[in-house]
Design an enzyme around this catalytic site. Structure first.
Site, mmCIF file in Angstrom:
data_model
loop_
_atom_site.group_PDB
_atom_site.id
_atom_site.type_symbol
_atom_site.label_atom_id
_atom_site.label_comp_id
_atom_site.label_asym_id
_atom_site.label_seq_id
_atom_site.Cartn_x
_atom_site.Cartn_y
_atom_site.Cartn_z
ATOM 1 N N GLN A 147 9.822 12.641 20.405
ATOM 2 C CA GLN A 147 9.876 11.172 20.394
ATOM 3 C C GLN A 147 9.504 10.618 19.016
ATOM 4 O O GLN A 147 10.070 9.629 18.556
ATOM 5 C CB GLN A 147 8.914 10.577 21.440
ATOM 6 C CG GLN A 147 9.147 11.026 22.874
ATOM 7 C CD GLN A 147 10.508 10.662 23.422
ATOM 8 O OE1 GLN A 147 11.076 9.637 23.052
ATOM 9 N NE2 GLN A 147 11.045 11.514 24.272
ATOM 10 N N ARG A 193 13.814 7.664 30.014
ATOM 11 C CA ARG A 193 12.545 7.650 29.279
ATOM 12 C C ARG A 193 11.683 6.450 29.660
ATOM 13 O O ARG A 193 10.452 6.540 29.690
ATOM 14 C CB ARG A 193 12.812 7.714 27.772
ATOM 15 C CG ARG A 193 13.308 9.101 27.402
ATOM 16 C CD ARG A 193 13.631 9.310 25.939
ATOM 17 N NE ARG A 193 13.938 10.740 25.742
ATOM 18 C CZ ARG A 193 14.428 11.285 24.637
ATOM 19 N NH1 ARG A 193 14.682 10.516 23.584
ATOM 20 N NH2 ARG A 193 14.661 12.577 24.565
ATOM 21 N N HIS A 210 7.993 16.324 29.430
ATOM 22 C CA HIS A 210 9.387 16.243 29.896
ATOM 23 C C HIS A 210 10.125 15.034 29.308
ATOM 24 O O HIS A 210 9.526 14.149 28.739
ATOM 25 C CB HIS A 210 9.475 16.293 31.435
ATOM 26 C CG HIS A 210 8.862 15.157 32.179
ATOM 27 N ND1 HIS A 210 9.068 14.960 33.525
ATOM 28 C CD2 HIS A 210 8.047 14.145 31.796
ATOM 29 C CE1 HIS A 210 8.420 13.897 33.929
ATOM 30 N NE2 HIS A 210 7.793 13.388 32.913
ATOM 31 N N GLU A 211 11.435 15.066 29.420
ATOM 32 C CA GLU A 211 12.304 14.041 28.831
ATOM 33 C C GLU A 211 12.067 13.877 27.329
ATOM 34 O O GLU A 211 12.126 12.767 26.799
ATOM 35 C CB GLU A 211 12.119 12.682 29.531
ATOM 36 C CG GLU A 211 12.641 12.619 30.953
ATOM 37 C CD GLU A 211 14.170 12.721 31.033
ATOM 38 O OE1 GLU A 211 14.844 12.529 30.010
ATOM 39 O OE2 GLU A 211 14.657 13.005 32.142
ATOM 40 N N GLY A 212 11.817 14.970 26.655
ATOM 41 C CA GLY A 212 11.541 14.919 25.207
ATOM 42 C C GLY A 212 10.050 14.851 24.959
ATOM 43 O O GLY A 212 9.413 13.860 25.315
#
Lengths: 599, 599
Positions: free
Chosen positions: B448, B299, B441-443
């Protein structure tokens, strides 16, 4: 990939804006609109809705995917336009809001705005040819000689030819006073044009035999700057001896636009061979003034475009969120079925924000269009004058709010689609690209901010703002009567008060010659004024929703949704007005104090 | 179209963050980094800067214009990658932050982050192959058997093969607990994999002989949900009898992404022919836990990507604004030359906002990376634990702020370019497309927000927030000492105080079981926390700038620019914290109260 049954705009909402929030049919009491009634409104909307959904929307993706091609000196647009444009003409759009003298139906702009929003939402490029042609024809109607009206205007209004606005040059974008294109009297009443234009939308295509460019140029010997620019009608092919001959307007190149891909944006060269003829429209050296008389309407159309583009994306996101299962409510078991994402609070936040922007924006455009109708057609001078001031004041806001916040809504539509939204298999990214133009063309957001604060908000010695204030307070009174929550009414009153005070203080600064200080925060002023204007529209909608609930009937859910969206605006956006007012009045000087060499 | 001499990031600013705002070389006092010093930092940065500007950036546009092609079952990436990837490997990037045991240089992440930002700004797709390969290798380093480390990890770190993260499935994106891919013991220590994955970045290409997919799948008989998912290393070609044989991982399709177009995003099918083998990484059913141990770093890399993409666009806009003449200052004569647009207040506002976002974001990433270094390598347990809490707290913010506000900065870069910005002849639109992925992407940003408020901000019974508070107050003390304007210091203290109170109130709500109410405004909480965290970084930068000015020397203009950008943040963004705190604590329920059927 399938195209969803996207409604483009909510019919219920458009009806609500026209018949419940406003009383648009009351316009039919004006002599100009005497032939119309709610029935004709419904007929027009019915036709447009059907055409937009069944014919126009299904062409959008194809036109986006295959932009115009420049080959052998000519621009080849999407073949679909050969059938679409005549159908758009057939629908009566070109003259819908024009008077009977030029073959029009003279519909109120208030109605026409709502109708055109459907077409823009369906396929904004296809509709843009209509919008540009109306603009060109309208200039000829207003300022053209009888010969020009007969030769050019009629063919434009009849859909035989199309039109463009040819203003921008490489060195003259926001700074139109720097236009260099030249015009010399040809001796036969026409002028010989030479020079280059850029970003000319619809400047060439292959679905009609001629394009008339309403072109800004400088007559030899004219004074420098904005006061030496004249307006010309310059056809791609000129009438000569009863037929059309080539008029020496050449396509120099195609701009690879990121959106609006159904319509070419071109660089044009005039008179490369010395044989480009144009005809003066309006008085010599008054070209910008003529052009600016059409500016309010052109900017309202851009605002509608912003609302329409945000609306179609919002409805796509709404449908996706109702149908996409992903995750579970907090505390649910893994073995349970996944829930549609509309159940997640944060997705609902994103949808509610889109709704608030789209429907708040639509309401602002409807209210602004109503003032345009009154400004043009109210029987008494005083009403016309007051409406004109309101129209001038609201136009930059109605242009900018949908462009800026509408873009935010488009971003949220993409975000709701998650990873799928990041692919061109889905439509939200295309609307995001389309929307981005609206903060740039017809005067950038920066230019609108200067116009709003530097001219419109201080116009008539405060009379414009006074009229706005009366409108807002009348809405507050209606809302109180209807039982809208008191804190919303009070918040709108307090915000209005603070904006009036701020404007007076800034105006006084301008009067004292401190123009730079006055205008330093014009972008922030635009933002706070937009939030206020849309809060006004949300209070009006809340009032109409409460009235509707009190009447009872089938629309209770619709009205509840309106009240939640109004609640959202008052909870999240209205409190920001105070912060922005403080910023504008604090003397804060980071932008202007930041020297170019310090970056 | 020419590519400008874009610096990608400001070297002066990166040095400022490392050596003046932070004291990154002090990390070299830790045993893990004992071999390094400011000299090695400068050597690494020098190499990376040169490579990024001279080799990588010139390839960006070509790779964006020619995305990978899917043909004959294989993905063909841009031919340039065949030379670029080995050069990226040669630069030592794959193992730069890994320990000597696996061939690494063990550079602090703080330095590595700043170095990689240049590469991301130059060509994020090309660099992404490196990032993914590091991620895959790192998982094998941490959890793999000696055989897996030898067979796969080594080849990944040496740049022979590349890696991917194969998590997402059509029905399992944010909801990874719904992964359905299956794994059955094959009897030889490996597993037979079957199932489908989607959005697999770098899942196939033609510039290296093998790709290792770190894949989430469910071993037959595993419990449902997140606690039944295991991690496997699944190569596209598996080692067998001393050579590589096809491993039955098929490309099912290419996603047409709107950005990151140098890297394919694929749908993959595993085991269509029953012959796909994978090897378990880490304990059975603990796949998500293993993956999540790498999550902070992944992240942080997304956050850096956001900063880098906003930075390269900001520098492009700055250069354009300095060179584009348009319009004149108020009161200037038409006959005067046009002025570069950087002279206009509103253009300077747009540039200053970009600077504030880019440099504030970079500072946040540097500070977060520093905590990662301390969390991993501080000699004493207590420091490691405290740094770990800070790292966990800051990571979702450092991921989200650049994605969301960085996107705004990218929009402004396009806007500064006016009509030209709307064309693909200019680069800002490409970076805008690239940036949009970072909120997904990546959450996603929504995920978040839930992570920040629901877990990180209330972690350790308040210990995380306590540590953050100490850091902020230490910065305030430094700023006061350096003579930073008192109102900024006071505003940061007051904002911090209000955020602490809010968090305690929301945490108490969660403890009382009202989780939905607690998390209702998680997106708003994320926004206010971001504004606060970046205000903290701007106060730190203002302090370092004041210290620099006091020392005298050549950087006075640089420091003045820093102080103006800090002023901007405190004038425009910090006051919004209060509005958002009030929103989060008001019980306002428009999002959750809006029923799905009311839209």
């Amino acid at each position: 990939m399938t195209v969803s049954a996207n409604p483009l705009l909510s019919d219920r909402d458009v009806d609500f804006q026209l018949y419940e929030v406003l009383d648009a049919p009351a316009l039919c009491a004006l002599p100009a609109f005497a032939e119309h009634s709610r029935e004709t409104f419904e007929l027009v909307l019915g036709n447009v809705r059907r055409f937009a959904r069944e014919v126009l929307f299904p062409t959008y993706r194809m036109m986006d995917a295959e932009p115009p091609v420049f080959r052998d000196g000519r621009v080849h647009t999407h073949p679909l336009l050969r059938t679409l444009y005549p159908q758009l003409v057939e629908l009566g759009l070109l003259t819908a809001s024009r008077p009977p003298e030029v073959g029009g139906q003279q519909l109120p702009l208030t109605l026409y705005s709502m109708a055109s929003a459907y077409l823009m939402a369906a396929n904004l490029s296809a509709y843009a040819y209509v919008g540009l042609t109306i603009g060109a024809a309208h200039l000829l109607e207003a300022f053209g000689t009888p010969w020009l009206r007969e030769q050019f205007m009629t063919r434009l209004y009849q859909g035989e030819w199309t039109g463009t606005m040819a203003l921008t040059e490489p060195q003259a974008g926001s700074s139109l006073g720097d236009v260099k294109a030249r015009a010399r009297p040809a001796g036969d009443g026409s002028y010989r044009l030479s020079g280059s234009k850029i970003f000319i939308s619809g400047g060439d295509h292959d679905f009609a035999p001629n394009v008339v460019h309403l072109t800004l140029a400088r007559i030899d010997g004219a004074p420098p700057g904005t006061r030496g620019i004249s307006l010309f009608a310059v056809p791609s092919r000129r009438p000569e001896g009863g037929r059309l001959v080539d008029n020496d307007v050449r396509v120099a190149g195609v701009i690879h636009k990121i959106g609006w891909r159904g319509m070419p944006s071109l660089a044009l060269n005039y008179g490369e061979e010395g044989d480009c003829h144009g005809w003066l429209v309006g008085p010599e050296h008054r070209g910008l003034a003529c052009m600016f008389q059409m500016m309010n309407e052109a900017r309202i159309m851009v605002g509608l475009n912003g609302v329409a583009t945000a609306s179609v994306a919002y409805h796509e996101a709404l449908s996706y969120a109702r149908n996409r299962p992903q995750g579970r409510a907090a505390g649910a078991k893994d073995s349970q079925h996944q829930t549609p994402i509309i159940e997640h609070a944060d997705v609902r936040r994103m949808l509610l924000r889109q709704k608030a922007i789209v429907e708040g924006g639509l309401s602002l455009l409807a209210a602004t269009s109503l003032q345009a109708d009154l400004a043009a057609h109210a029987p008494d001078e005083e009403t016309r004058k007051r409406a004109g001031l309101l129209l001038d004041l609201l136009t930059p806001v109605a242009k900018t709010f949908p462009a800026e916040k509408g873009f935010e809504a488009n971003v949220l539509s993409l975000q709701v689609h998650g990873g799928y939204g990041y692919s061109s298999e889905y439509l939200p990214e295309a609307w995001l690209r389309d929307q981005k133009l609206n903060s740039i063309h017809e005067g950038t957001t920066g230019i609108q901010g200067l116009d709003l604060l530097g001219r419109k908000a201080v116009a008539g010695g405060g009379a414009a703002l006074q009229a706005f204030s009366e409108e807002v307070l009348a809405t507050v009174a209606r809302a109180r009567q209807a039982g809208v929550p008191g804190p919303w009414c009070a918040a709108l009153e307090a915000s209005l008060e603070s904006v009036l005070e701020l404007t007076m203080a800034l105006g006084a600064m301008g009067m004292a010659g401190e123009v730079e200080t006055m205008l330093r925060h014009s972008a922030d002023y635009m933002e706070l004024f937009s939030l206020l204007a849309v809060a006004w529209r949300w209070l009006a909608q809340a009032a109409a929703a409460r009235e509707g609930l009190a009447r009872g009937g089938e629309s209770a859910e619709f009205y509840e949704g309106k009240l939640r969206a109004a609640q959202y605006w008052f909870a999240t956006e209205v409190p920001r007005i105070k912060v922005l007012v403080k910023l504008c009045s604090s003397g804060e000087d980071s932008y202007t104090g930041m020297r170019p060499e310090w970056f």
